[in-house]
Enzyme design. Structure first.
Site, PDB file in Angstrom:
ATOM      1  N   GLY A  69      24.765   5.186   1.243  1.00  0.00           N
ATOM      2  CA  GLY A  69      24.288   4.757  -0.066  1.00  0.00           C
ATOM      3  C   GLY A  69      25.297   5.150  -1.122  1.00  0.00           C
ATOM      4  O   GLY A  69      26.192   5.968  -0.876  1.00  0.00           O
ATOM      5  N   TYR A  70      25.122   4.578  -2.298  1.00  0.00           N
ATOM      6  CA  TYR A  70      26.065   4.796  -3.387  1.00  0.00           C
ATOM      7  C   TYR A  70      25.395   5.511  -4.543  1.00  0.00           C
ATOM      8  O   TYR A  70      24.394   5.039  -5.077  1.00  0.00           O
ATOM      9  CB  TYR A  70      26.662   3.458  -3.845  1.00  0.00           C
ATOM     10  CG  TYR A  70      27.591   2.921  -2.795  1.00  0.00           C
ATOM     11  CD1 TYR A  70      28.939   3.202  -2.839  1.00  0.00           C
ATOM     12  CD2 TYR A  70      27.109   2.197  -1.712  1.00  0.00           C
ATOM     13  CE1 TYR A  70      29.794   2.766  -1.842  1.00  0.00           C
ATOM     14  CE2 TYR A  70      27.955   1.759  -0.711  1.00  0.00           C
ATOM     15  CZ  TYR A  70      29.290   2.043  -0.786  1.00  0.00           C
ATOM     16  OH  TYR A  70      30.141   1.627   0.193  1.00  0.00           O
TER      17      TYR A  70
END
Length: 155
Positions: free
Chosen positions: A28-29
């Site tokens: 994820g970012y």
């Protein structure tokens, strides 16, 4: 460190029988700004934080910094990530003197398969396997940070 890579679509599943290893990846970012991304990645039982800078004009190279972090802490950080967390299986395929990484995406990205090759120079020659499709290097639509906010099912 400067990362130099080329990215391709994949036109068949022949790479699977040629692979020597695969990993399950969740990522994820925390930040997917076009100038820089901050990624949390869980890879099997390992975890990493990665910061990537903006790509050059051709999309072949950019600054990349990566460090291992505690798996349990990374699992908690995944909950702070932007809208969509990516799930994929990465296959490693030795071809000639290089190794291709082929990502088979899952969930909302089912059907998307991308191959990458890291090079030591932008103009370095490499052998192309028959399953390698159209080159998409530099096409922002195929960056994982884009896919995280715009899943393949919505294209």
């Amino acid at each position: 460190m400067i990362e130099i890579e080329r990215k391709f679509l994949v036109n068949s599943l022949d790479f699977i029988e040629q692979s020597y290893k695969f990993n399950k990846i969740t990522q994820g970012y925390l930040n997917s700004h076009p100038e820089r991304t901050v990624r949390i990645r869980l890879k099997d039982e390992l975890a990493f934080i990665t910061i990537k800078g903006k790509s050059n004009g051709a999309g072949t190279s950019r600054l990349e910094w990566e460090k291992p972090i505690d798996f349990n802490e990374a699992s908690q950080l995944i909950n702070l990530c932007e809208d969509y967390v990516i799930s994929k299986t990465r296959y490693l395929i030795k071809y000639g003197i290089h190794t291709f990484e082929v990502d088979v995406f899952h969930g909302d990205n089912d059907g998307l398969i991308l191959a990458e090759i890291e090079l030591s120079a932008e103009n370095e020659a490499y052998d192309k396997p028959n399953w390698l499709g159209k080159e998409v290097t530099g096409d922002l639509k195929y960056y994982n940070s884009y896919i995280a906010n715009n899943p393949f099912k919505n294209w």
